[in-house]
Each structure stands twice: as structure tokens, then as C-alpha cells.
Enzyme design. Structure first.
Site, PDB file in Angstrom:
ATOM      1  N   HIS A  39      53.318  45.668  47.068  1.00  0.00           N
ATOM      2  CA  HIS A  39      52.515  45.182  45.956  1.00  0.00           C
ATOM      3  C   HIS A  39      51.107  44.819  46.411  1.00  0.00           C
ATOM      4  O   HIS A  39      50.920  43.924  47.236  1.00  0.00           O
ATOM      5  CB  HIS A  39      53.208  43.948  45.368  1.00  0.00           C
ATOM      6  CG  HIS A  39      52.564  43.376  44.166  1.00  0.00           C
ATOM      7  ND1 HIS A  39      52.243  42.046  44.063  1.00  0.00           N
ATOM      8  CD2 HIS A  39      52.211  43.945  42.985  1.00  0.00           C
ATOM      9  CE1 HIS A  39      51.721  41.806  42.878  1.00  0.00           C
ATOM     10  NE2 HIS A  39      51.681  42.940  42.196  1.00  0.00           N
ATOM     11  N   HIS A  81      42.506  43.238  41.637  1.00  0.00           N
ATOM     12  CA  HIS A  81      43.501  42.827  40.642  1.00  0.00           C
ATOM     13  C   HIS A  81      42.901  42.001  39.520  1.00  0.00           C
ATOM     14  O   HIS A  81      43.028  42.344  38.349  1.00  0.00           O
ATOM     15  CB  HIS A  81      44.636  42.034  41.298  1.00  0.00           C
ATOM     16  CG  HIS A  81      45.643  41.533  40.311  1.00  0.00           C
ATOM     17  ND1 HIS A  81      45.548  40.276  39.736  1.00  0.00           N
ATOM     18  CD2 HIS A  81      46.740  42.121  39.782  1.00  0.00           C
ATOM     19  CE1 HIS A  81      46.541  40.120  38.889  1.00  0.00           C
ATOM     20  NE2 HIS A  81      47.290  41.212  38.892  1.00  0.00           N
TER      21      HIS A  81
END
Length: 289
Positions: A39, A81
């Protein structure tokens, strides 16, 4: 007494016997082990969404990495992100008068000035925010595979086509990459649909937990349903697998973000197809059969 390999692995890792585990974990699974996806790279061990995190995943032997793509003020694609730069860079120090420090308010040249590693540890001081091109090159050099998320695409009109164009320039839309090495996902269903419309051969995923009754709608443009692990149940996994995705194969389910062995093993025994994790080595060890 027959013991599930996953349960035995947990017993080894935690110093517990499989007998004391819950029934779902102790049951033998008949499916393949899930794909492990790092991730934002191996983000427990290196600053997220940086080339260092890609390389750390590679060092751990992890094939799949996940990232997030956004667009700068001058139209360049970068890997980040959050929709602002404050959490993972020193933007408030470098540009103190530019609040709220949105990615879209800064040019690529300005973002390149930022330190994207010191927040994580001194070891990664001066790690930079990579462009999508740099990220793709690193993943390719490592012979890894990419789960690419279009982050908040509603903020960046046309980012689907722009991202696909970048993937094509970098060789990521040839037959090998499309068939084995690339998935594009988003929380925005319209964005996933757009990707499928523009490049129907590209594998796509929807991030979320649609109602079972709505799954056929998502099958019109996606191959995966990718929910938060807290919403995953055995019945939901079975319902997802019972529907064929846009390419005529049963929906896959990749779940996120799982960082402990017991949760990973429980999800593996439910039959999930992939687990997205900050600690990919831990999850791999917990789910190997």
C-alpha cells in the site's frame, strides 16, 4: 486433527496453537492465497508513495505495489495520496503563505523542492515526490506490478485520459502489462467507467462496498470490487465472486488496509483475492500456504 496452513502460520508467528484460534481461521481453505499489494509502496518501512517505498517493497520480495495519482497546477501527474501536501512534505516551511497547500495549487517545479521523507524518518531526508513517469520507471526496473489509484479524479477533469496517455508512453499499455501487470482503480465510479470506456482492455477496480443488489451495475465497467476490510464478510465475498465482471470473469475482491496477521489470515480464509497492506511481508507470511 487437520490444521489450516494459515492457522499454523499464525501460531508460529504469535506463539499460539491453532486450537485456540477462532473457527473461521482454523478451517482449511480451498482457494489460492491472496495477492499481497504494498500500500503506497511498503509504507510501514519507507515514506509512502515514494520511490524508496517502491524499492523497499522490492527488497521484501513484494511484486505488487499500489499508488495514488494526482495533477499539479501546471498539468503534471504526481504520486501523492492526500489532496494537500502538508502531512507528508515540508510544504508549510518552504511555502508558508500558500495555505491550504493543495496539490493542484503548486507547479511540478515547486513540488520538486519539497522534502517528502523527513516526516517519516531522518534516513529518508530529501526523498522527493515522484512524478508518475518516475514511479512507472521504478516499478518497471524492479519488474513489479502496479495497482494505480486515480485519487479524487473529480478534482482533475480529464485525468483518466491523461493517465492512460502516460501509461502508454511508458509502455504500460502493451499486451504484457495490460494482461499481467496493471490495474486502475478509484473510489469514483464514473472515473472507473471512463477508464474502461477509453481503454476497454485495462483491468479496473472500484474502491468501496456496493450493495449486493448493485453489483451487476459495477460489472458493466469493472473487474474488481475493493472494499475496506472492516466491511468484508464471508457472504459478501461469495456474493462478489458470484457476479462476472466486465471481462467475463468472476469479480475479484482486493481489500484494504490490513496490517496484522490475524486479520490477514481471517480474510484469506474468506477467499479474498488480494490484500492491500502497509506491512506486506507480515501479510505474506500470514497467508502463505
Amino acid at each position: 486433527m487437520h490444521t489450516c496452513p494459515v492457522a499454523a502460520t499464525i501460531g508460529t508467528l504469535l506463539g499460539l496453537s491453532a486450537i485456540g484460534l477462532s473457527a473461521p481461521v482454523a478451517q482449511a481453505a480451498q482457494h489460492d492465497e491472496p495477492v499481497v499489494v504494498a500500500h503506497r509502496g511498503a509504507s510501514a518501512y519507507a515514506p509512502e508513495n515514494t520511490l524508496a517505498a517502491v524499492d523497499k517493497a522490492d527488497d521484501l520480495g513484494i511484486t505488487w505495489v499500489e499508488n495514488d495519482v494526482q495533477r499539479t497546477k501546471d498539468g503534471e501527474l504526481v504520486v501523492m495520496h492526500d489532496t494537500n501536501l502538508t502531512r507528508t512534505t515540508n510544504v508549510e516551511d518552504v511555502f508558508p503563505d500558500r495555505a491550504p497547500w493543495k496539490v493542484s495549487d503548486f507547479t511540478l517545479a515547486e513540488i520538486k523542492k519539497l522534502d517528502a521523507g523527513s516526516w517519516f524518518s531522518a534516513e529518508y531526508r530529501n526523498e522527493r515526490v515522484p512524478t508518475l513517469e518516475q514511479y512507472l520507471d521504478e516499478v518497471e526496473d524492479n519488474d513489479q506490478r502496479l495497482l494505480l489509484e486515480l485519487k479524487a479524479p473529480e478534482l482533475y477533469p480529464g485525468i483518466e485520459l491523461q493517465t492512460l496517455d502516460e501509461l502508454k508512453r511508458e509502455g504500460w499499455l502493451n499486451r504484457t502489462h495490460v494482461s499481467r501487470k496493471l490495474i486502475v482503480q478509484s473510489f469514483n465510479a464514473d472515473s472507473v467507467r471512463t477508464v474502461h470506456t477509453l481503454r476497454s482492455d485495462v483491468k479496473t477496480g472500484f474502491l468501496g462496498t456496493p450493495a449486493v443488489a448493485d453489483l451487476p451495475k459495477y460489472a458493466e465497467f469493472s473487474d474488481q470490487i475493493n472494499p475496506n476490510h472492516g466491511s468484508v464478510t464471508p457472504d459478501y465475498v461469495d456474493a462478489v465472486h458470484a457476479v462476472k465482471g466486465v471481462h467475463g470473469k468472476p469479480f475479484e475482491l482486493f481489500t484494504w488496509t490490513v496490517n496484522d496477521v490475524s486479520t490477514a489470515a481471517r480474510l484469506a480464509d474468506m477467499g479474498v483475492d488480494g490484500i492491500i497492506t502497509n506491512t506486506p511481508d507480515t501479510v505474506r507470511d500470514a497467508t502463505e500456504r
